[in-house]
Design a protein around this motif. Sequence first.
Motif, mmCIF file in Angstrom:
data_model
loop_
_atom_site.group_PDB
_atom_site.id
_atom_site.type_symbol
_atom_site.label_atom_id
_atom_site.label_comp_id
_atom_site.label_asym_id
_atom_site.label_seq_id
_atom_site.Cartn_x
_atom_site.Cartn_y
_atom_site.Cartn_z
ATOM 1 N N GLU A 1 0.828 -1.213 0.000
ATOM 2 C CA GLU A 1 0.000 0.000 0.000
ATOM 3 C C GLU A 1 0.858 1.257 0.000
ATOM 4 O O GLU A 1 0.490 2.280 -0.589
ATOM 5 C CB GLU A 1 -0.917 0.020 1.232
ATOM 6 N N ASN B 1 4.228 1.114 -0.832
ATOM 7 C CA ASN B 1 5.376 0.847 -1.702
ATOM 8 C C ASN B 1 6.689 0.837 -0.917
ATOM 9 O O ASN B 1 7.676 1.465 -1.296
ATOM 10 C CB ASN B 1 5.447 1.880 -2.835
ATOM 11 N N TYR C 1 -5.161 -0.750 -15.437
ATOM 12 C CA TYR C 1 -4.615 -0.983 -14.102
ATOM 13 C C TYR C 1 -4.220 0.311 -13.403
ATOM 14 O O TYR C 1 -3.912 0.289 -12.207
ATOM 15 C CB TYR C 1 -3.445 -1.962 -14.159
ATOM 16 N N ALA C 2 -4.241 1.417 -14.105
ATOM 17 C CA ALA C 2 -3.982 2.709 -13.485
ATOM 18 C C ALA C 2 -5.257 3.358 -12.954
ATOM 19 O O ALA C 2 -5.192 4.395 -12.295
ATOM 20 C CB ALA C 2 -3.299 3.649 -14.483
ATOM 21 N N ASP D 1 -9.019 3.374 -10.701
ATOM 22 C CA ASP D 1 -9.421 2.993 -9.349
ATOM 23 C C ASP D 1 -10.314 1.756 -9.345
ATOM 24 O O ASP D 1 -10.897 1.429 -8.304
ATOM 25 C CB ASP D 1 -10.172 4.143 -8.675
ATOM 26 N N ARG E 1 -11.377 -2.232 -9.312
ATOM 27 C CA ARG E 1 -10.917 -3.297 -8.410
ATOM 28 C C ARG E 1 -10.125 -4.317 -9.235
ATOM 29 O O ARG E 1 -10.614 -5.380 -9.580
ATOM 30 C CB ARG E 1 -12.106 -3.922 -7.698
ATOM 31 N N VAL F 1 2.710 -1.798 -15.430
ATOM 32 C CA VAL F 1 1.975 -1.752 -14.171
ATOM 33 C C VAL F 1 2.982 -1.810 -13.023
ATOM 34 O O VAL F 1 3.829 -2.711 -12.986
ATOM 35 C CB VAL F 1 0.980 -2.920 -14.064
ATOM 36 N N ARG G 1 1.323 -2.156 -7.267
ATOM 37 C CA ARG G 1 -0.057 -2.345 -7.749
ATOM 38 C C ARG G 1 -0.318 -3.823 -8.023
ATOM 39 O O ARG G 1 -1.400 -4.345 -7.727
ATOM 40 C CB ARG G 1 -0.264 -1.517 -9.016
ATOM 41 N N LEU G 2 0.659 -4.503 -8.569
ATOM 42 C CA LEU G 2 0.499 -5.927 -8.859
ATOM 43 C C LEU G 2 0.368 -6.738 -7.570
ATOM 44 O O LEU G 2 -0.469 -7.656 -7.488
ATOM 45 C CB LEU G 2 1.680 -6.432 -9.676
ATOM 46 N N LEU H 1 -0.763 -5.702 -4.696
ATOM 47 C CA LEU H 1 -2.090 -5.435 -4.143
ATOM 48 C C LEU H 1 -3.171 -6.180 -4.916
ATOM 49 O O LEU H 1 -4.112 -6.726 -4.331
ATOM 50 C CB LEU H 1 -2.370 -3.933 -4.155
ATOM 51 N N ALA H 2 -3.039 -6.211 -6.237
ATOM 52 C CA ALA H 2 -4.021 -6.925 -7.061
ATOM 53 C C ALA H 2 -4.037 -8.410 -6.737
ATOM 54 O O ALA H 2 -5.089 -9.062 -6.810
ATOM 55 C CB ALA H 2 -3.707 -6.710 -8.539
ATOM 56 N N HIS I 1 -6.481 -6.445 -2.727
ATOM 57 C CA HIS I 1 -7.596 -6.055 -3.582
ATOM 58 C C HIS I 1 -8.400 -7.265 -4.043
ATOM 59 O O HIS I 1 -9.630 -7.192 -4.165
ATOM 60 C CB HIS I 1 -7.089 -5.248 -4.775
#
Length: 481
Positions: free
Chosen positions: A43, A45, A374-375, A377, A379, A409, A413-414, A416-417, A421
């Motif tokens: 979250e 980084n 992926y940029a 908001d 889910r 990406v 972010r990856l 979290l995905a 998320h």
Amino acid sequence: MRPSTLASLLLPAALYAPALVLAGAPSVDGALALDNVHIVEAEDNRVSPRRCVRVEGAGITTITAAGEPACLRGARAIDLEGRYLVPGLIDMHAHLTLGPMEIKRERGRAVMQALPDDEIAEHNARRLVAFGVTTIRNPGGDLHAAARYEARLAAGELIGPESFNAGPVINNADLPGLATAARNAEDMERVVGAQVEAGADWIKLYTGLSPELLKAGIDAAHRHGRPAVAHLESIAWPDALAMGLDGIVHLMPLSPDLLTAKQRAAWQATARGSTYSFFEWWEHFDPEGAHADQLVAAYQEHRPIFDATLVAFHAAFVQDQDNAYRDDARRHAHPKLLAHWNEWFTFAIGWQPEDFERARAVWPKVQRMAARLYATDARMTLGTDMSNPWIAPGISLHREMQLLAEAGVPNARLLLAATRHAAEALGAGQRLGRVAPGFEADLLVLDADPLEDIQHTRDIHAVVLNGTLLTAAALNQLKGE
């Protein structure tokens, strides 16, 4: 998981690494302390200073500074020597129980079916855990097979991830084991109700439905308290999201309504249908154009649950070459599925050399669209389409992350995905997807920091599943190595 089941996995491994396995053995009456480990805080980084994470039963109870007596007291302590801790990974598109696609003769005509296979499910489950996948969403399959898997998992008869299940996809035609037909609104209500009664956590809608039936499916799912996810082609994604659709799968929009009139005419003049559309449509779509902007705006507004499954399409695009997907499948796919893909079933049936060249030529467009989505908001999650051609269990999720990283990406972010998320998308964000007190102890211990290089998610030192530490030797045994 019963101790007897875990013992059958760990004891043979003790012959090869007795100290490591003993240190990581399950604590029946006490606790496990994962000491001297950095928690990866995606979250923000960053990684934490060295911590001690205390696990009691199947949950995380305490996180302190490394070496704190409050964390270590009465626990079986594991010194992780500055390694990295992340939540267990979540594959949001894993057909756990799916068997080979088959064609049989029925009343003089060919009928396709994809019947479930419990042996394949057990094989997939073990390898998923071996690669750090502790939770999955099964987005379409036989609910009786899913129930059998869950019962065996609860009884300690197998080792595998927790599974959130959809029933057979709802389409305009039946395909035994994989799809159920709904030809009108009454059909849709009946099919959705029956799936919920059988235990479906999700409702999966498919490409052959008309806009009216798609809306009927979404509404029926919501009346029964279930989210609706769809694989769509002819219906434009912004239109489906405006209907209330909760999620979309596969980065293959393939809708004529997402092309300009000129682009649409050019595509339809030469379109061959089938899987040729995986590249023919992209030859005309502009990922920086107005329709792409519309798609991004719809994701920003409606925030759908989405998994791109780039790996499933990239595996098809390079099928004419030596590639890592074939190597993965030879090592980790169930022999029945591997034989099936070698014999005939792939996503590139009939493709000629020039088709593969055209497919690879549009791949940068797919990557650019992935990075844009992926940029947002929305889910955003990760999925693989496991059990479809050349998509081996577990390792394919790491390849999906690599493909998305190559698309631009960010690594945080990856992560979290693949964790928080995804857990939130499953409605389990209060217990899964985080390294925090009160959360379930499904964890990965990595040898290197995945925020620096996402490929470090493959450098798995150990997996914690339901509070029990599985060492490297045990994970190799799960892989059949």
